[in-house]
Motif scaffolding. Structure first.
Motif, mmCIF file in Angstrom:
data_model
loop_
_atom_site.group_PDB
_atom_site.id
_atom_site.type_symbol
_atom_site.label_atom_id
_atom_site.label_comp_id
_atom_site.label_asym_id
_atom_site.label_seq_id
_atom_site.Cartn_x
_atom_site.Cartn_y
_atom_site.Cartn_z
ATOM 1 N N ARG A 70 10.849 18.445 -4.098
ATOM 2 C CA ARG A 70 11.076 17.873 -2.764
ATOM 3 C C ARG A 70 10.030 16.806 -2.434
ATOM 4 N NH1 ARG A 70 12.902 23.060 0.898
ATOM 5 N NH2 ARG A 70 15.019 23.138 0.088
ATOM 6 N N SER A 71 8.796 17.061 -2.802
ATOM 7 C CA SER A 71 7.736 16.084 -2.552
ATOM 8 C C SER A 71 7.989 14.818 -3.371
ATOM 9 C CB SER A 71 6.377 16.686 -2.905
ATOM 10 O OG SER A 71 5.357 15.759 -2.660
ATOM 11 N N ASN A 115 8.734 10.980 -1.916
ATOM 12 C CA ASN A 115 8.029 9.776 -2.347
ATOM 13 C C ASN A 115 9.002 8.711 -2.855
ATOM 14 O OD1 ASN A 115 5.093 10.096 -1.991
ATOM 15 N ND2 ASN A 115 5.391 11.913 -3.253
ATOM 16 N N VAL A 116 10.052 9.137 -3.531
ATOM 17 C CA VAL A 116 11.082 8.185 -3.978
ATOM 18 C C VAL A 116 11.722 7.518 -2.766
ATOM 19 C CG1 VAL A 116 13.359 7.977 -5.057
ATOM 20 C CG2 VAL A 116 11.581 9.300 -6.189
ATOM 21 N N GLU A 117 12.024 8.315 -1.753
ATOM 22 C CA GLU A 117 12.635 7.763 -0.533
ATOM 23 C C GLU A 117 11.683 6.796 0.170
ATOM 24 O OE1 GLU A 117 15.419 6.806 2.187
ATOM 25 O OE2 GLU A 117 15.724 7.939 0.344
ATOM 26 N N ALA A 118 10.396 7.127 0.217
ATOM 27 C CA ALA A 118 9.413 6.227 0.833
ATOM 28 C C ALA A 118 9.345 4.901 0.079
ATOM 29 C CB ALA A 118 8.041 6.889 0.867
ATOM 30 N N ILE A 119 9.394 4.965 -1.241
ATOM 31 C CA ILE A 119 9.390 3.738 -2.054
ATOM 32 C C ILE A 119 10.654 2.928 -1.791
ATOM 33 C CG2 ILE A 119 9.629 2.897 -4.434
ATOM 34 C CD1 ILE A 119 7.518 4.968 -5.228
ATOM 35 N N THR A 120 11.786 3.607 -1.711
ATOM 36 C CA THR A 120 13.055 2.919 -1.445
ATOM 37 C C THR A 120 12.999 2.189 -0.100
ATOM 38 O OG1 THR A 120 14.270 4.561 -2.742
ATOM 39 C CG2 THR A 120 15.548 3.250 -1.184
ATOM 40 N N GLN A 121 12.467 2.865 0.908
ATOM 41 C CA GLN A 121 12.374 2.252 2.233
ATOM 42 C C GLN A 121 11.398 1.070 2.240
ATOM 43 O OE1 GLN A 121 14.269 2.874 4.920
ATOM 44 N NE2 GLN A 121 15.394 4.296 3.626
ATOM 45 N N ALA A 122 10.249 1.224 1.586
ATOM 46 C CA ALA A 122 9.264 0.134 1.543
ATOM 47 C C ALA A 122 9.837 -1.075 0.799
ATOM 48 C CB ALA A 122 7.975 0.615 0.873
ATOM 49 N N ARG A 123 10.541 -0.832 -0.300
ATOM 50 C CA ARG A 123 11.160 -1.948 -1.035
ATOM 51 C C ARG A 123 12.216 -2.642 -0.193
ATOM 52 N NH1 ARG A 123 13.136 -0.505 -6.773
ATOM 53 N NH2 ARG A 123 13.418 -2.752 -6.776
ATOM 54 N N ALA A 142 0.839 -1.202 0.000
ATOM 55 C CA ALA A 142 0.000 0.000 0.000
ATOM 56 C C ALA A 142 0.875 1.254 0.000
ATOM 57 C CB ALA A 142 -0.937 -0.002 1.204
ATOM 58 N N ALA A 143 1.935 1.236 0.787
ATOM 59 C CA ALA A 143 2.850 2.378 0.827
ATOM 60 C C ALA A 143 3.483 2.617 -0.537
ATOM 61 C CB ALA A 143 3.927 2.155 1.881
ATOM 62 N N LEU A 144 3.829 1.527 -1.224
ATOM 63 C CA LEU A 144 4.396 1.665 -2.571
ATOM 64 C C LEU A 144 3.399 2.320 -3.523
ATOM 65 C CD1 LEU A 144 6.168 -1.794 -2.959
ATOM 66 C CD2 LEU A 144 7.277 0.441 -2.817
ATOM 67 N N ARG A 145 2.163 1.890 -3.470
ATOM 68 C CA ARG A 145 1.139 2.449 -4.360
ATOM 69 C C ARG A 145 0.838 3.914 -4.044
ATOM 70 N NH1 ARG A 145 -0.806 -0.836 -7.917
ATOM 71 N NH2 ARG A 145 -0.743 -3.061 -7.592
ATOM 72 N N ILE A 146 0.756 4.249 -2.768
ATOM 73 C CA ILE A 146 0.479 5.630 -2.371
ATOM 74 C C ILE A 146 1.625 6.547 -2.818
ATOM 75 C CG2 ILE A 146 0.217 7.181 -0.396
ATOM 76 C CD1 ILE A 146 -1.218 4.773 1.019
ATOM 77 N N SER A 147 2.842 6.134 -2.561
ATOM 78 C CA SER A 147 3.994 6.945 -2.969
ATOM 79 C C SER A 147 4.086 7.055 -4.489
ATOM 80 C CB SER A 147 5.287 6.362 -2.406
ATOM 81 O OG SER A 147 5.303 6.490 -1.002
ATOM 82 N N GLY A 148 3.765 5.982 -5.181
ATOM 83 C CA GLY A 148 3.769 6.021 -6.649
ATOM 84 C C GLY A 148 2.762 7.021 -7.190
ATOM 85 N N SER A 149 1.582 7.065 -6.575
ATOM 86 C CA SER A 149 0.572 8.032 -7.033
ATOM 87 C C SER A 149 1.031 9.453 -6.731
ATOM 88 C CB SER A 149 -0.788 7.743 -6.395
ATOM 89 O OG SER A 149 -0.809 8.066 -5.017
#
Length: 138
Positions: A112-113, A117-125, A6-13
């Protein structure tokens, strides 16, 4: 669906929404001096982006979407420039309602936003990979 997916999808959007915002801001900056082509014609009008939260029903997660790309209705600046092809009978030219400083600020904020989101995706992965490794080694 698990929380990491879910975190990946939210950050991707969020990345998609900010990418659109950066495109619109870039268009505004590119047209900051674009006057009309004929005498008295309106110049380029600044575009704005509006976001909304929408539920992705298939995945059951919220998502950020671009709700609208609208036009800024603030007035045009008028400059006296009789030699300009867009000048009216009095020699005045309507200039775009684009403030370069505001656009640069918006671009920086969008960048920055996007990066967050890229950082959030990196962490979730990374967490997903750790989970898979833990399951393999169990």
């Amino acid at each position: 669906m698990d929380q990491l997916t879910a975190a990946l999808r939210i950050s991707g959007s969020g990345m998609q929404a900010q990418s659109t915002r950066m495109r619109v801001v870039s268009e505004n900056l590119a047209n900051a001096q674009s006057t009309g082509r004929t005498p008295g014609a309106d110049p380029y009008r600044r575009k704005t982006v509006t976001f909304a939260e929408e539920m992705d029903r298939a995945m059951g997660t919220p998502a950020v979407v671009v709700k609208d790309i609208g036009a800024d209705r603030s007035p045009f600046e008028v400059r006296h420039d009789p030699g300009n092809p867009a000048a009216d009978a009095n020699g005045n030219v309507k200039m775009p309602n684009v403030n370069v400083l505001i656009e640069l600020s918006d671009l920086r904020q969008a960048n920055r936003s996007y990066s967050a989101n890229v950082e959030a995706i990196t962490q979730a992965r990374s967490m997903l990979t750790m989970n898979i490794d833990l399951l393999r080694n169990s």
